[in-house]
Scaffold this motif. Structure first.
Motif, PDB file in Angstrom:
ATOM      1  N   GLN A   9       0.824  -1.226   0.000  1.00  0.00           N
ATOM      2  CA  GLN A   9       0.000   0.000   0.000  1.00  0.00           C
ATOM      3  C   GLN A   9       0.853   1.270   0.000  1.00  0.00           C
ATOM      4  OE1 GLN A   9      -1.303  -2.034   3.013  1.00  0.00           O
ATOM      5  NE2 GLN A   9      -2.730  -3.140   1.719  1.00  0.00           N
ATOM      6  N   GLU A  10       1.879   1.266  -0.841  1.00  0.00           N
ATOM      7  CA  GLU A  10       2.764   2.425  -0.939  1.00  0.00           C
ATOM      8  C   GLU A  10       2.177   3.456  -1.892  1.00  0.00           C
ATOM      9  OE1 GLU A  10       7.211   3.320  -2.714  1.00  0.00           O
ATOM     10  OE2 GLU A  10       6.889   1.431  -1.616  1.00  0.00           O
ATOM     11  N   SER A  11       2.088   4.690  -1.449  1.00  0.00           N
ATOM     12  CA  SER A  11       1.570   5.760  -2.298  1.00  0.00           C
ATOM     13  C   SER A  11       2.622   6.214  -3.300  1.00  0.00           C
ATOM     14  CB  SER A  11       1.110   6.946  -1.450  1.00  0.00           C
ATOM     15  OG  SER A  11      -0.129   6.692  -0.841  1.00  0.00           O
ATOM     16  N   GLY A  12       2.182   6.992  -4.289  1.00  0.00           N
ATOM     17  CA  GLY A  12       3.100   7.545  -5.274  1.00  0.00           C
ATOM     18  C   GLY A  12       3.329   6.661  -6.472  1.00  0.00           C
ATOM     19  N   VAL A  13       2.460   5.666  -6.685  1.00  0.00           N
ATOM     20  CA  VAL A  13       2.582   4.796  -7.858  1.00  0.00           C
ATOM     21  C   VAL A  13       2.329   5.612  -9.126  1.00  0.00           C
ATOM     22  CG1 VAL A  13       1.575   2.813  -9.060  1.00  0.00           C
ATOM     23  CG2 VAL A  13       1.875   2.754  -6.575  1.00  0.00           C
ATOM     24  N   VAL A  14       3.135   5.421 -10.143  1.00  0.00           N
ATOM     25  CA  VAL A  14       2.949   6.104 -11.429  1.00  0.00           C
ATOM     26  C   VAL A  14       2.866   5.065 -12.543  1.00  0.00           C
ATOM     27  CG1 VAL A  14       3.891   7.738 -13.109  1.00  0.00           C
ATOM     28  CG2 VAL A  14       4.151   8.187 -10.661  1.00  0.00           C
ATOM     29  N   LEU A  15       1.756   5.088 -13.262  1.00  0.00           N
ATOM     30  CA  LEU A  15       1.537   4.210 -14.403  1.00  0.00           C
ATOM     31  C   LEU A  15       1.419   5.056 -15.670  1.00  0.00           C
ATOM     32  CD1 LEU A  15      -1.298   1.941 -12.915  1.00  0.00           C
ATOM     33  CD2 LEU A  15       1.175   1.706 -12.618  1.00  0.00           C
ATOM     34  N   TYR A  16       1.564   4.403 -16.811  1.00  0.00           N
ATOM     35  CA  TYR A  16       1.358   5.069 -18.098  1.00  0.00           C
ATOM     36  C   TYR A  16       0.456   4.157 -18.925  1.00  0.00           C
ATOM     37  CZ  TYR A  16       2.490   7.822 -22.289  1.00  0.00           C
ATOM     38  OH  TYR A  16       2.418   8.638 -23.403  1.00  0.00           O
TER      39      TYR A  16
END
Length: 325
Positions: A9-16
Motif C-alpha cells: 500500500q505504498e503511495s506515489g505509484v505512477v503508471l502510463y
C-alpha cells in the motif's frame, strides 16, 4: 517494483496507459509504433505500463460516437510480442464477461508466466451476454494471488449518481482486488467524494483501504472534449468553457490536469488513502502524446517533491528485441 508497492500500500505509484494499434495495422507499422512507444517510455520513471482492451461501447448510449470505432490488436498480444523489451511490468485489461472460465484460466496462466498483471473490466453494454461474471473471474484468479495482484476500475461519475462506489470497491476487495484505476478524472469534486466516502467507510469498518490510481488525460481538441462526454467522463461546464476560450486547448488542459493531480495528492494524503496516477496516452497526434510524456514527468517529480515517491535516477533499459514478422 509495482507488485511490492501495491502489496505494501505504498503511495506515489505512477503508471502510463496506452491502447494497442488498430487491428488492420501492418506488422511493420505495429513494430514501428511499438519501437517509438518504448523509446519514449524508456526515459520515464514509471512503475508499470497499462495496455487497454478497446471495446465498442456504442450500445451503451444513443448518442452518435464522435470518432468511429475500430478494433484494436489484443493487448496481451501487443504487450508480449512487441513491447517485451521494455523492462517494466505490464498491466493488461480484459473484459472478463466475454470469455469462458477455461479461456480466462488459460489467459491468466499466460499472464503469470510473463509477470503481467490483470485488470478485469465489465462488458461494453448492460445487455451483453456474459460468459463469466466478475466474481467468478476473480475466483479463477485467486490461485495466483501470492505472486500477483489484480486491479479493477472505479468510476467517480457513477458514484455521483448511485452513491455506491465505496461499496463496489469493498466488495471487489473481498474478491482479492487490491488496487483500482479510475476513469479519466476531470471533475475534481467527483473524485474527492469517492475518496472521502471510501476513507470514512474504511475507518468505520476498520478496513485497510486499497490503492486508488487516478487516470489523468490531456484534452487536445474540441472533438476530444466531445468524445469525453460520449464516454461518460464529466468535464465541469466551467472547465469546458476555460478550455474552449484558451488560445491552446492542449496546453491549458495539461495545466488543469497537473492541478488536479496536485489537489488529489493533498486530499489522499490527508485521508491516509494510498494513491497514484495513471497518465493516459490514447491519442495518435504527436503533440498529445508528447503532452502525456510531459505530464508523466511532472507528476512523478511532484510526488517526489511531496515525499510520497522515492527518487530514482535509473532509467528503464531497452533490451535488444526482434519483432515478429
Amino acid at each position: 517494483m509495482f507488485l511490492n508497492k501495491i502489496k505494501s500500500q505504498e503511495s506515489g505509484v505512477v503508471l502510463y496507459g496506452i491502447t494497442p494499434p488498430k487491428a488492420d495495422t501492418t506488422i511493420e507499422r505495429v513494430a514501428e509504433i511499438a519501437q517509438k512507444t518504448m523509446e519514449r517510455l524508456a526515459t520515464l520513471d514509471i512503475d508499470a505500463l497499462v495496455v487497454y482492451d478497446v471495446q465498442d461501447e456504442s450500445a451503451r448510449t444513443k448518442e452518435e460516437r464522435p470518432f468511429p470505432f475500430m478494433n484494436s490488436l489484443d493487448p496481451m498480444h501487443f504487450a508480449s510480442e512487441y513491447l517485451d523489451s521494455l523492462d517494466v511490468p505490464k498491466i493488461i485489461y480484459r473484459p472478463a464477461g466475454k470469455f469462458s472460465a477455461e479461456e480466462l484460466s488459460e489467459w491468466l496462466e499466460a499472464l503469470s508466466k510473463r509477470n503481467f498483471y490483470p485488470v478485469f473490466v465489465g462488458v461494453p453494454a448492460p445487455d451483453f451476454p456474459v460468459k463469466t461474471s466478475l466474481p467468478e473471474a476473480y475466483k479463477i484468479w485467486r490461485k495466483n494471488e501470492e505472486t500477483s495482484v489484480i486491479g479493477a476500475v472505479t468510476i467517480p461519475e457513477r458514484h455521483k449518481i448511485l452513491q455506491d462506489e465505496d461499496t463496489r470497491i469493498l466488495d471487489k476487495m473481498e474478491c482479492g482486488v487490491s488496487y483500482f484505476i479510475s476513469q479519466c478524472v476531470f471533475n475534481l469534486e467527483y473524485a474527492r467524494q469517492v475518496i472521502d466516502d471510501l476513507a470514512r467507510r474504511c475507518d468505520r469498518e476498520q478496513i485497510t483501504p486499497p490503492t486508488i490510481i487516478f487516470t489523468i488525460t490531456a484534452c487536445g481538441s474540441e472533438k476530444t472534449l466531445q468524445f469525453m462526454d460520449w464516454l461518460g467522463i464529466n468535464v465541469p461546464e466551467d472547465v469546458k468553457e476555460d478550455l474552449r476560450k484558451s488560445e491552446d486547448i492542449l496546453e491549458r488542459s495539461v495545466n488543469i490536469c497537473l492541478d488536479i493531480a496536485s489537489e488529489l495528492t493533498t486530499f489522499c494524503m490527508e485521508r491516509s488513502i494510498p494513491f497514484g496516477f495513471n497518465i493516459e496516452s490514447v491519442a495518435i497526434r504527436k503533440a498529445e502524446i508528447e503532452a502525456s510524456i510531459y505530464m508523466a514527468r511532472q507528476i512523478s517529480q511532484m510526488l517526489k517533491d511531496r515525499g510520497v515517491r522515492k527518487s530514482e535516477n535509473a532509467q528503464t533499459i531497452l533490451r535488444p528485441t526482434q519483432f515478429p514478422g
